[in-house]
Scaffold this motif. Structure first.
Motif, mmCIF file in Angstrom:
data_model
loop_
_atom_site.group_PDB
_atom_site.id
_atom_site.type_symbol
_atom_site.label_atom_id
_atom_site.label_comp_id
_atom_site.label_asym_id
_atom_site.label_seq_id
_atom_site.Cartn_x
_atom_site.Cartn_y
_atom_site.Cartn_z
ATOM 1 N N LYS A 45 0.850 -1.200 0.000
ATOM 2 C CA LYS A 45 0.000 0.000 0.000
ATOM 3 C C LYS A 45 0.882 1.245 0.000
ATOM 4 C CE LYS A 45 -2.405 -0.778 3.669
ATOM 5 N NZ LYS A 45 -3.306 -0.618 4.826
ATOM 6 N N PRO A 46 0.301 2.438 -0.244
ATOM 7 C CA PRO A 46 1.120 3.653 -0.254
ATOM 8 C C PRO A 46 1.759 3.905 1.108
ATOM 9 C CG PRO A 46 -1.176 4.147 -0.822
ATOM 10 C CD PRO A 46 -1.101 2.699 -0.540
ATOM 11 N N TYR A 47 3.005 4.376 1.086
ATOM 12 C CA TYR A 47 3.673 4.730 2.343
ATOM 13 C C TYR A 47 2.898 5.830 3.048
ATOM 14 C CZ TYR A 47 7.387 5.942 5.603
ATOM 15 O OH TYR A 47 8.103 6.190 6.745
ATOM 16 N N ASN A 48 2.402 6.769 2.266
ATOM 17 C CA ASN A 48 1.459 7.767 2.781
ATOM 18 C C ASN A 48 0.064 7.184 2.607
ATOM 19 O OD1 ASN A 48 -0.320 9.877 3.226
ATOM 20 N ND2 ASN A 48 0.926 11.413 2.172
ATOM 21 N N GLN A 49 -0.548 6.725 3.666
ATOM 22 C CA GLN A 49 -1.781 5.956 3.571
ATOM 23 C C GLN A 49 -2.998 6.796 3.185
ATOM 24 O OE1 GLN A 49 -2.503 3.165 6.735
ATOM 25 N NE2 GLN A 49 -0.331 2.823 7.088
ATOM 26 N N TYR A 50 -2.822 8.096 3.040
ATOM 27 C CA TYR A 50 -3.957 8.946 2.692
ATOM 28 C C TYR A 50 -4.087 9.161 1.185
ATOM 29 C CZ TYR A 50 -3.737 9.874 7.669
ATOM 30 O OH TYR A 50 -3.703 9.724 9.027
ATOM 31 N N LYS A 51 -3.247 8.490 0.402
ATOM 32 C CA LYS A 51 -3.285 8.644 -1.040
ATOM 33 C C LYS A 51 -3.439 7.276 -1.715
ATOM 34 C CE LYS A 51 -0.439 12.832 -1.248
ATOM 35 N NZ LYS A 51 -1.476 13.699 -1.845
ATOM 36 N N THR A 52 -3.959 7.290 -2.930
ATOM 37 C CA THR A 52 -4.014 6.059 -3.723
ATOM 38 C C THR A 52 -2.652 5.832 -4.389
ATOM 39 O OG1 THR A 52 -4.836 7.283 -5.627
ATOM 40 C CG2 THR A 52 -6.480 6.272 -4.165
ATOM 41 N N ILE A 53 -2.513 4.678 -5.033
ATOM 42 C CA ILE A 53 -1.244 4.338 -5.667
ATOM 43 C C ILE A 53 -1.505 3.481 -6.904
ATOM 44 C CG2 ILE A 53 -0.882 2.227 -4.311
ATOM 45 C CD1 ILE A 53 2.120 3.069 -4.171
ATOM 46 N N ARG A 54 -0.655 3.581 -7.893
ATOM 47 C CA ARG A 54 -0.786 2.768 -9.103
ATOM 48 C C ARG A 54 0.140 1.548 -8.962
ATOM 49 N NH1 ARG A 54 -2.717 3.308 -14.218
ATOM 50 N NH2 ARG A 54 -3.246 5.510 -13.857
ATOM 51 N N LEU A 55 -0.476 0.362 -8.945
ATOM 52 C CA LEU A 55 0.260 -0.889 -8.809
ATOM 53 C C LEU A 55 -0.123 -1.835 -9.944
ATOM 54 C CD1 LEU A 55 -0.251 -1.532 -4.975
ATOM 55 C CD2 LEU A 55 1.811 -0.615 -6.052
ATOM 56 N N SER A 56 0.778 -2.746 -10.242
ATOM 57 C CA SER A 56 0.451 -3.791 -11.218
ATOM 58 C C SER A 56 0.901 -5.140 -10.667
ATOM 59 C CB SER A 56 1.138 -3.527 -12.563
ATOM 60 O OG SER A 56 2.515 -3.823 -12.486
ATOM 61 N N ASN B 282 5.536 -1.445 -8.361
ATOM 62 C CA ASN B 282 5.074 -0.104 -8.014
ATOM 63 C C ASN B 282 5.207 0.783 -9.247
ATOM 64 O OD1 ASN B 282 4.510 2.408 -6.985
ATOM 65 N ND2 ASN B 282 6.166 2.431 -5.483
ATOM 66 N N LYS B 283 4.103 1.071 -9.911
ATOM 67 C CA LYS B 283 4.095 1.878 -11.138
ATOM 68 C C LYS B 283 3.890 3.370 -10.856
ATOM 69 C CE LYS B 283 4.602 -1.409 -14.206
ATOM 70 N NZ LYS B 283 3.649 -1.649 -15.295
ATOM 71 N N ASP B 284 3.903 3.726 -9.594
ATOM 72 C CA ASP B 284 3.634 5.102 -9.190
ATOM 73 C C ASP B 284 4.946 5.819 -8.858
ATOM 74 O OD1 ASP B 284 0.636 6.202 -8.053
ATOM 75 O OD2 ASP B 284 2.396 7.424 -7.634
ATOM 76 N N ASN C 248 8.859 1.933 -9.520
ATOM 77 C CA ASN C 248 9.357 1.035 -10.575
ATOM 78 C C ASN C 248 10.094 -0.195 -10.045
ATOM 79 O OD1 ASN C 248 8.357 2.581 -12.792
ATOM 80 N ND2 ASN C 248 10.066 4.011 -12.502
ATOM 81 N N LYS C 249 10.023 -0.437 -8.760
ATOM 82 C CA LYS C 249 10.622 -1.639 -8.183
ATOM 83 C C LYS C 249 9.563 -2.742 -8.098
ATOM 84 C CE LYS C 249 14.734 0.057 -7.586
ATOM 85 N NZ LYS C 249 15.887 -0.453 -8.355
ATOM 86 N N THR C 250 10.029 -3.993 -8.096
ATOM 87 C CA THR C 250 9.136 -5.155 -8.128
ATOM 88 C C THR C 250 9.399 -6.077 -6.951
ATOM 89 O OG1 THR C 250 8.990 -5.086 -10.542
ATOM 90 C CG2 THR C 250 8.433 -7.178 -9.484
ATOM 91 N N ILE C 251 8.339 -6.655 -6.437
ATOM 92 C CA ILE C 251 8.450 -7.666 -5.404
ATOM 93 C C ILE C 251 7.977 -8.999 -5.982
ATOM 94 C CG2 ILE C 251 6.167 -7.050 -4.456
ATOM 95 C CD1 ILE C 251 7.140 -7.963 -1.746
#
Length: 284
Positions: free
Chosen positions: A152-163, A232-234, A253-256
């Motif tokens: 999830k976003p490190y800043n939990q008050y925002k959305t994030i683009r993930l793939s 993380n595409k954000d 741009n990092k992948t898990i």
């Protein structure tokens, strides 16, 4: 440290220290190779694991947990990460809130201390009668987990683009996060996302779901022993949370990579987890 082949992890916050001492002293008379470790004390855990790594040919680990599902999962993951042993047998006394996988109630511990029962006979009978569930450890970038991984976003008050990518298919979305769960994690965070109960008989099953995606087309996936890549595409940094405990960052741009480990664990004390599901989530 006088370390031998059996570890006892207990949660010092939820368990009275006098009870732990009495339990350890009494159990020591039955199990000659026993060492208690406070999992909330990092130095104590570190010393214990260093001593364990010096021991060669440890084929079997027997873990006794006094706490809840959190301390159980953390203890198992620490052992799986540190030791070469392929299988860990576990019994757990429920001192937690729900403790879904802590099959033995804490009153059994007190009865044992008062010489009303023989705990070892109960454990032996449960194991011989097949009252246990088995599972695999899963890995998130080589970090073991049992229940779920949340990105999830490190800043939990925002959305994030993930793939996420499964085999040659990639799906991308703006969301509040992604949860990857096993059958053991299906009764936790995934359940609060309107998830379903999944029987523990599917021990190599892995599931995935976006958290609050910006599209109604997405549905949870249930997969059999699949490798999953999450990127993380954000531009924002994401945080990765293993079993609600361990955390590390996932930069832009990092992948898990998530995959199944060959290491296994056995939770002794109950075979019919559906019955326990009904008792905990419906009958109370």
């Amino acid at each position: 440290m006088d370390i031998e082949q059996v570890a006892v992890f207990y949660n010092s916050i939820n368990v009275d220290i006098i009870t732990v001492k009495n339990f350890y002293t009494k159990l020591k008379k039955i199990c000659k190779c026993l060492k208690p470790v406070d999992i909330t004390n990092r130095r104590e855990v570190s010393l214990f694991l260093e001593a364990m790594k010096k021991m060669k040919n440890i084929k079997n680990i027997f873990l006794i947990n006094l706490g809840g599902d959190g301390s159980l999962f953390s203890s198992l993951s620490i052992l799986a990460k540190t030791l070469e042993t392929q299988k860990i047998h576990t019994i757990s006394f429920n001192f937690g809130n729900k403790g879904f996988y802590c099959f033995y109630p804490k009153n059994l511990l007190f009865d044992f201390l008062e010489d009303k029962i023989n705990i070892m006979d109960i454990i032996k009978n449960d194991y011989e009668e097949g009252n246990f569930v088995e599972g695999y450890f899963w890995l998130a970038n080589e970090e073991p987990f049992i229940g779920d991984v949340v990105i999830k976003p490190y800043n939990q008050y925002k959305t994030i683009r993930l793939s996420y990518r499964i085999e040659d298919k990639e799906i991308e979305e703006i969301c509040d996060g992604i949860i990857v769960f096993t059958t053991f994690g299906a009764t936790g965070y995934f359940l609060s996302l309107n998830g379903v109960y999944i029987d523990n008989g599917f021990k190599d099953l892995i599931g995935l779901s976006f958290i609050a995606p910006h599209s109604l087309k997405h549905r949870p996936h249930l997969l059999k022993n699949k490798k999953i890549s999450i990127t993380n595409k954000d531009k924002k940094t994401a945080i990765v949370i293993n079993d609600g405990q361990d955390k590390f960052l996932l930069e832009s741009n990092k992948t898990i990579e998530i995959s199944r480990s060959d290491k296994e664990f056995i939770l002794i004390g109950q075979k019919n987890t559906f019955k326990r599901w009904v008792e905990i989530f419906y009958d109370k």
